[in-house]
Design a protein around this motif. Sequence first.
Motif, PDB file in Angstrom:
ATOM      1  N   ILE A 256      12.315  25.392 -16.234  1.00 57.54           N
ATOM      2  CA  ILE A 256      11.634  26.666 -15.846  1.00 57.54           C
ATOM      3  C   ILE A 256      12.649  27.489 -15.055  1.00 57.54           C
ATOM      4  CG2 ILE A 256       9.729  27.705 -14.566  1.00 57.54           C
ATOM      5  CD1 ILE A 256       8.862  26.013 -17.013  1.00 57.54           C
ATOM      6  N   GLU A 257      12.896  28.648 -15.483  1.00 59.97           N
ATOM      7  CA  GLU A 257      13.899  29.465 -14.807  1.00 59.97           C
ATOM      8  C   GLU A 257      13.241  30.353 -13.749  1.00 59.97           C
ATOM      9  OE1 GLU A 257      17.363  29.621 -18.211  1.00 59.97           O
ATOM     10  OE2 GLU A 257      16.841  31.387 -17.028  1.00 59.97           O
ATOM     11  N   LEU A 258      13.763  30.163 -12.556  1.00 56.79           N
ATOM     12  CA  LEU A 258      13.328  30.993 -11.408  1.00 56.79           C
ATOM     13  C   LEU A 258      14.575  31.369 -10.635  1.00 56.79           C
ATOM     14  CD1 LEU A 258      10.342  28.773 -10.166  1.00 56.79           C
ATOM     15  CD2 LEU A 258      10.149  30.999 -11.305  1.00 56.79           C
ATOM     16  N   CYS A 259      14.481  32.370  -9.821  1.00 56.26           N
ATOM     17  CA  CYS A 259      15.645  32.802  -9.018  1.00 56.26           C
ATOM     18  C   CYS A 259      15.392  32.555  -7.558  1.00 56.26           C
ATOM     19  CB  CYS A 259      15.910  34.297  -9.234  1.00 56.26           C
ATOM     20  SG  CYS A 259      16.831  34.641 -10.715  1.00 56.26           S
ATOM     21  N   TYR A 260      16.252  31.681  -6.999  1.00 52.31           N
ATOM     22  CA  TYR A 260      16.205  31.512  -5.538  1.00 52.31           C
ATOM     23  C   TYR A 260      16.694  32.788  -4.872  1.00 52.31           C
ATOM     24  CZ  TYR A 260      15.243  26.503  -4.855  1.00 52.31           C
ATOM     25  OH  TYR A 260      14.653  25.275  -4.755  1.00 52.31           O
ATOM     26  N   ARG A 261      16.228  32.879  -3.612  1.00 50.75           N
ATOM     27  CA  ARG A 261      16.799  33.907  -2.740  1.00 50.75           C
ATOM     28  C   ARG A 261      17.435  33.196  -1.575  1.00 50.75           C
ATOM     29  NH1 ARG A 261      12.384  36.408  -0.611  1.00 50.75           N
ATOM     30  NH2 ARG A 261      12.124  37.812  -2.365  1.00 50.75           N
ATOM     31  N   ASN A 262      18.767  33.404  -1.488  1.00 47.38           N
ATOM     32  CA  ASN A 262      19.424  32.687  -0.393  1.00 47.38           C
ATOM     33  C   ASN A 262      19.316  33.460   0.912  1.00 47.38           C
ATOM     34  OD1 ASN A 262      21.273  34.738  -0.591  1.00 47.38           O
ATOM     35  ND2 ASN A 262      22.988  33.415  -1.223  1.00 47.38           N
ATOM     36  N   ILE A 263      19.936  32.961   1.887  1.00 47.93           N
ATOM     37  CA  ILE A 263      19.837  33.571   3.238  1.00 47.93           C
ATOM     38  C   ILE A 263      20.368  35.000   3.232  1.00 47.93           C
ATOM     39  CG2 ILE A 263      22.085  32.698   4.053  1.00 47.93           C
ATOM     40  CD1 ILE A 263      20.602  32.081   6.766  1.00 47.93           C
ATOM     41  N   ASN A 264      21.260  35.254   2.261  1.00 51.28           N
ATOM     42  CA  ASN A 264      21.834  36.610   2.184  1.00 51.28           C
ATOM     43  C   ASN A 264      21.026  37.499   1.245  1.00 51.28           C
ATOM     44  OD1 ASN A 264      23.957  35.799   3.857  1.00 51.28           O
ATOM     45  ND2 ASN A 264      25.141  35.034   2.070  1.00 51.28           N
TER      46      ASN A 264
ATOM     47  N   SER B 173      17.421  26.624 -12.860  1.00 53.34           N
ATOM     48  CA  SER B 173      16.565  26.026 -13.893  1.00 53.34           C
ATOM     49  C   SER B 173      15.858  24.861 -13.241  1.00 53.34           C
ATOM     50  CB  SER B 173      17.422  25.530 -15.058  1.00 53.34           C
ATOM     51  OG  SER B 173      16.633  24.836 -15.975  1.00 53.34           O
ATOM     52  N   PHE B 174      14.521  24.892 -13.234  1.00 52.13           N
ATOM     53  CA  PHE B 174      13.719  23.926 -12.484  1.00 52.13           C
ATOM     54  C   PHE B 174      13.108  22.892 -13.428  1.00 52.13           C
ATOM     55  CE2 PHE B 174      13.421  25.076  -8.027  1.00 52.13           C
ATOM     56  CZ  PHE B 174      13.964  26.339  -8.001  1.00 52.13           C
ATOM     57  N   ASN B 175      13.112  21.652 -12.904  1.00 51.87           N
ATOM     58  CA  ASN B 175      12.273  20.582 -13.489  1.00 51.87           C
ATOM     59  C   ASN B 175      11.291  20.173 -12.410  1.00 51.87           C
ATOM     60  OD1 ASN B 175      13.750  20.550 -15.868  1.00 51.87           O
ATOM     61  ND2 ASN B 175      15.122  18.938 -15.161  1.00 51.87           N
ATOM     62  N   ILE B 176      10.021  20.274 -12.749  1.00 50.07           N
ATOM     63  CA  ILE B 176       8.990  20.057 -11.729  1.00 50.07           C
ATOM     64  C   ILE B 176       8.156  18.854 -12.143  1.00 50.07           C
ATOM     65  CG2 ILE B 176       7.039  21.084 -10.514  1.00 50.07           C
ATOM     66  CD1 ILE B 176       8.294  23.833 -11.305  1.00 50.07           C
ATOM     67  N   SER B 177       7.989  17.890 -11.198  1.00 52.60           N
ATOM     68  CA  SER B 177       7.197  16.681 -11.486  1.00 52.60           C
ATOM     69  C   SER B 177       6.115  16.538 -10.458  1.00 52.60           C
ATOM     70  CB  SER B 177       8.078  15.428 -11.425  1.00 52.60           C
ATOM     71  OG  SER B 177       9.139  15.546 -12.321  1.00 52.60           O
ATOM     72  N   LEU B 178       5.026  15.895 -10.847  1.00 58.57           N
ATOM     73  CA  LEU B 178       3.895  15.709  -9.949  1.00 58.57           C
ATOM     74  C   LEU B 178       4.123  14.465  -9.109  1.00 58.57           C
ATOM     75  CD1 LEU B 178       0.899  16.375 -12.371  1.00 58.57           C
ATOM     76  CD2 LEU B 178       1.881  17.923 -10.671  1.00 58.57           C
ATOM     77  N   LEU B 179       3.606  14.507  -7.849  1.00 56.32           N
ATOM     78  CA  LEU B 179       3.530  13.320  -7.014  1.00 56.32           C
ATOM     79  C   LEU B 179       2.080  12.857  -7.053  1.00 56.32           C
ATOM     80  CD1 LEU B 179       5.683  14.377  -3.925  1.00 56.32           C
ATOM     81  CD2 LEU B 179       6.251  12.635  -5.619  1.00 56.32           C
ATOM     82  N   LEU B 180       1.857  11.602  -7.410  1.00 57.59           N
ATOM     83  CA  LEU B 180       0.494  11.076  -7.531  1.00 57.59           C
ATOM     84  C   LEU B 180       0.341   9.923  -6.573  1.00 57.59           C
ATOM     85  CD1 LEU B 180       0.288  10.965 -11.439  1.00 57.59           C
ATOM     86  CD2 LEU B 180      -0.598  12.747  -9.925  1.00 57.59           C
ATOM     87  N   ASP B 181      -0.908   9.763  -6.032  1.00 54.44           N
ATOM     88  CA  ASP B 181      -1.185   8.600  -5.203  1.00 54.44           C
ATOM     89  C   ASP B 181      -1.683   7.471  -6.069  1.00 54.44           C
ATOM     90  OD1 ASP B 181      -4.322   9.967  -3.862  1.00 54.44           O
ATOM     91  OD2 ASP B 181      -3.753   9.233  -5.863  1.00 54.44           O
ATOM     92  N   ASP B 182      -2.142   6.423  -5.415  1.00 53.60           N
ATOM     93  CA  ASP B 182      -2.559   5.238  -6.169  1.00 53.60           C
ATOM     94  C   ASP B 182      -3.763   5.511  -7.055  1.00 53.60           C
ATOM     95  OD1 ASP B 182      -1.716   2.972  -3.446  1.00 53.60           O
ATOM     96  OD2 ASP B 182      -0.518   3.769  -5.119  1.00 53.60           O
ATOM     97  N   ASP B 183      -4.498   6.512  -6.647  1.00 55.50           N
ATOM     98  CA  ASP B 183      -5.701   6.812  -7.447  1.00 55.50           C
ATOM     99  C   ASP B 183      -5.393   7.777  -8.565  1.00 55.50           C
ATOM    100  OD1 ASP B 183      -7.460   6.774  -4.330  1.00 55.50           O
ATOM    101  OD2 ASP B 183      -7.201   5.160  -5.830  1.00 55.50           O
ATOM    102  N   GLY B 184      -4.146   8.247  -8.546  1.00 57.36           N
ATOM    103  CA  GLY B 184      -3.768   9.193  -9.583  1.00 57.36           C
ATOM    104  C   GLY B 184      -3.991  10.627  -9.162  1.00 57.36           C
TER     105      GLY B 184
END
Lengths: 1009, 274
Positions: free
Chosen positions: A458-466, A473-484
Amino acid sequence: MKRMYPWQTVRGRLLFLAIGLEALMLTVLITNSIRLLHSAMSNQVQSQAQQFSPVLIAALTAPLAARDYATMQAVVDESRIMGGLDYIVVVDRYGHRIAANGWPAAMPLPESSKELSLFENQNGPRYNVTMPIAFQHQPLGMLHFGINLSQLVQARKELLLQGVGIAAIEVVLSSALLLLLGFWLTRHMTLLTKASLDVASGNLSPSLLPEGDDDVGQLGIAFNIMSRVIKERVAELTAAKETAEAGETQLRSITHSANDAILMMDPQGAISYWNPAAEQILGYQAEEALGQDLHKLLVPEQNRIAKEEVFPEFLRTGCGNAVGKTLELFATRKDGQEITVALSLSAVFLYGAWHTVGILRDITERKESIRLLAQAKEEADTIIRNFLDTLIVISTDLKIIRVNQATCDLLGFSEKELIGKNVSELFHDSKEHVQSVFSFYADRYHQQLELKQELRNIELCYRNINGDRLPMSFNISLLLDDDGAVTGVVAGAKDVSRLRLALDKIALQKEYIETLFDIVPEGLLALSPSREVMKQNQAFKQILHTWSKRLDMTPEECACSLIEKILERQAENDTFTLHIRRDDTTAYFRCSSTVIAVLEGIASVVSIEDITEERKAEEERRLLATVIEQTGDSVIIGGTDEVIQYVNPAALKNSGFSEDELIDGISHIFRDVLLNASVIAELRNTVTNGLIWHGHYKSRRKDDSIIEEDVTISPVRNEEGELTHYVAIKRDITEMILLQRQLLQAQKLEAIGQLAAGIAHEINTPMQYVQNNVSFFEMAFNTLQDLLVEVGKTDRSQLSAEITALLATIELDFLLKEIPESIKETHDGINRVVKIVSAMKQFSHPGGNDKVATDLNRALDSTITVCRNEWKYVAEMITDFDPDLPLVCCFPDQLNQVLLNLIINASHAIQDHNKLDARDDLGRITIGTRKDGTWVEIQISDTGSGIPEAIQQRIFDPFFTTKEVGKGTGQGLAIAHDIIVNKHMGSINFSSTLGEGTTFLIRLPILSA
Amino acid sequence: MKRFHIVILLSLLLLSTGLASAGDVFVIGVAPHTSPRVILEMYAPLRLHMEKTLGMPVEIVTAPNFDVFAQRCLAQEFDIAVTTGHQARLFQKDAHYNPLLTYKAEFKAVVLVLASGTMKEPSDLKEKDVLGLSSASLVTLWGQHWLTENKVAPKSIKYVSASDSVAQLIISGDAAAGFTSLANYQKLVPDVRNQLRIFAESKPLAGRVYMLNNRRAAIQKEIVAALWAFAETAEAQKYFETNNLEGYRILKPNEMEEMDIYADETRKMLGTLK
């Protein structure tokens, strides 16, 4: 009770002992009996012998003295009949047997027995006795007799047999008796043993033993009382035991079913209880562990504490630091593995002492899980921390809860500054877009759609401090608990700005490469892993265009054929050549293949170079090289310094030198050439001026023979026109020259022959007139001679004056004498002229192409006559011709030529010899012929100077001559050798002695070869 | 050297004469006038002397009976035959034996009867059993002549081997009379002798004569000398005394010839035996 073997029982042992002793005694008894018997029998026999002897001697003395052989025989026979003697033999003083009974006459008498043997021997049981018979000191003879011992032997045998039999029976009976006795005496022991075993096996009511007053009976009474008391006690104990067993069973079931290890340690530190869980956890079976020192068995050595430190207090009070507590410890299993255990210790007071009860649980896995979890967390932290790409963790409410260093470095913020911010604050992209991306799961989750675990690229543009835009290019994954349930997302991003830049560069390079691909002069072909043409350059297309026409193919056909061959060959080598042939047209290509790994597999790029012309040129070159190698002419190539750089095989063969001898870095192309310097200079001048020199010259071979060569020397220039090499092509024309000279000589001779024939014909006719007239004159004179003789005898007074005056003036006697002489000489002269003419005619007869049967004597004669002028002044000619010499098949003209040469050489040799020695007497030429089997021999000898030994080997060589220039060409003997050996299959040899002369011997086959 | 040759020659000669021939035995055959044992005993001293003197083994042999003895003599088995006169004469005439000497003691044949018997006249022997030594013995031949001369036909004449057997048989009554020699009678043990008496006695006859086989003629002198030398020995004296022989003497003239009739008888008997 275990089964006892007879020898293990008291009864059995006593029995065996008794029997053994008895057997031993019996054996001794029998042996001694036999011995005594033997001794007694020996004495008896010897005594018997001593008794027999005097009786027999007494009985035999008188008849022996009386030589009463009948009485002696009777005595012998009677003595033997009585029995006991096997034989009796009486021998007189002379050794003759005079009476015998029981011994065969032919058998020699046995030796006297030295001792008695009661055993069978080869002569049977017998005691031999030999006694002298003498009376009043007069030896009368010898008495031989043998005492039969068969009865003794038999007696001995029977004694032994019976003795052994009786002894055996005695042993058996004794054994039986002892056995019965033993059983009777020990009967109570058996019952006692059985009863005791019954009691031991649990039968507390065994059979009562017989009681009695004797000691065995008293034993029975005591046993019965004991068994009754034991029964009562056992009943009590049984009841108590059952109660205890019930409690123990209950306890056992508890401890056995526990999952934790339960163990007890007695006051000595030994394990007194070990439940199944302990077996499971620690690996030791109960029987292995019980009784073992608990500390030594379970506690790792490094963790052991001295028992003396803590135990005394525990034993005294039942208290200790670990009692009543749960500790985490290390324990060692049977297999040596160290495990972590949780141990709960308590103390119980049993049997008057403190015992330790431990409940032990293996917490190794739990500890390991905790450790692994901690390790995983640490690894995750490390990964996150050191991840090169940016990594942020966002909660479900889109707050940043974790960032890595790369994110901080990229954006320029610290971790503290970023944690807790809304994620959309980091991006140039719209807030809604950002939030929708980072909560992509929410809609689906709520809509009960299939949950997507991640988003990629997924393409997004960061904005740095300047405030700079940083495309990511982003790869995004879910964090799941034991229950899903989703607890957040993890987003990793790559900076794609550089990637973009790189891709642009790659595109540029690709274009560049493609341009190069097309402009490279060699054909280039890129093949995919599936062997399809990915790309082909212009040069390859041109190749296809050119050769498809020449080979009468379509470009596609040509390409397929080429690619097929490329694929075949590139599997073997990277660089290879291939060809495509159609009819007589062949195209050659040199290919070089490079393999490239691509995503789909292994591709290859092949460069193809059309080498057809090159190959053609190579073949032409090879052909030329073959011609040079195979030609019979010598080819010598030298550099501008004339040093030989190359010689072909013909040059080696013609010169006789080896390649190393010719190409040695110093030999030049004019070596061994027999030309004077001026000629060589002229030759060089011609060639260096770019001209070709052609001519003949002589060369010296390695064996010093001379050959004549036809030579062409050409200059070789490079493309710049500079002289680089000389090439000399030489042909050996020695033989040709020889043949030419031969032909010339033959032609000369032919011409001479023709001339001679003409002269002969012109001379013959007038000579015929002359001869006829001289013959007439001779005849007429003969007729007149008688008249003149008569006239001469007549008295002058009776003759006329004229006749008398004529007679006075003419010298009639002189004339009568000289005229016949003159006529004879005239005849001789005429005959000689006729002969010479005939010889010339004969000699110079042209001859034909076929051999003819020739009279060699006549040929020699003609030749001698023809060349008379050559030899008559220097030598006398002696001929010794075989009158029966057969005709020889030959070429007469050629043979005449040979003979002429040899005779002339002989006369020259004599001439030279006379000159040398300053002599003027005639030498001698001897010519002889003879037949030798199927050969004829012609021998020509001279008394000339002889041939020096140093040159004898070369006189038949062409051009070899010892004569001064102009006197000979050196061809005569060479031609003669050629004619005799090659044309007539004969031989020509010579022998020569310096200062004495030379003899040539020609042998020719009589029949044509 | 000459002496040495002579010595060798003599040694060879000696060897060839048989005087000390290796393996040669000098056989003295004695007629079986008594048992062989007695003969061997009697002639043992002579044998030993002859052995020593002649330097060769000497054997004393006899025969089972006079007939066999005679046959053996005639077969030249003996070197010296010692036998009674009749056989000696026969051997002299038929076998070329040479008489050497005889004993001094007279040889007389006697007729013995039981001392306590009733025999008075020769005719008392009529139809009686008479014993003699071997039918070929001199005493028996004389006895038979005596019976013939006295016209006595006995019932039977039985021949026994030994004089002591004759004596025993007469004593036992198995025979009425017996012929033996005076010397043998005198040699009987006193107990036996006393039970017998001499009924008749012959005149002196040629007794045991020593006859030499002609094959030993070459050493006759040595043999005779040895015999005479033996006669001088103590053993011979004892022998002569024991056997009442008194010593050796040379034969008288015609002493042998007087035995002709007995020799002829003997020859006849031996011829029959063949």
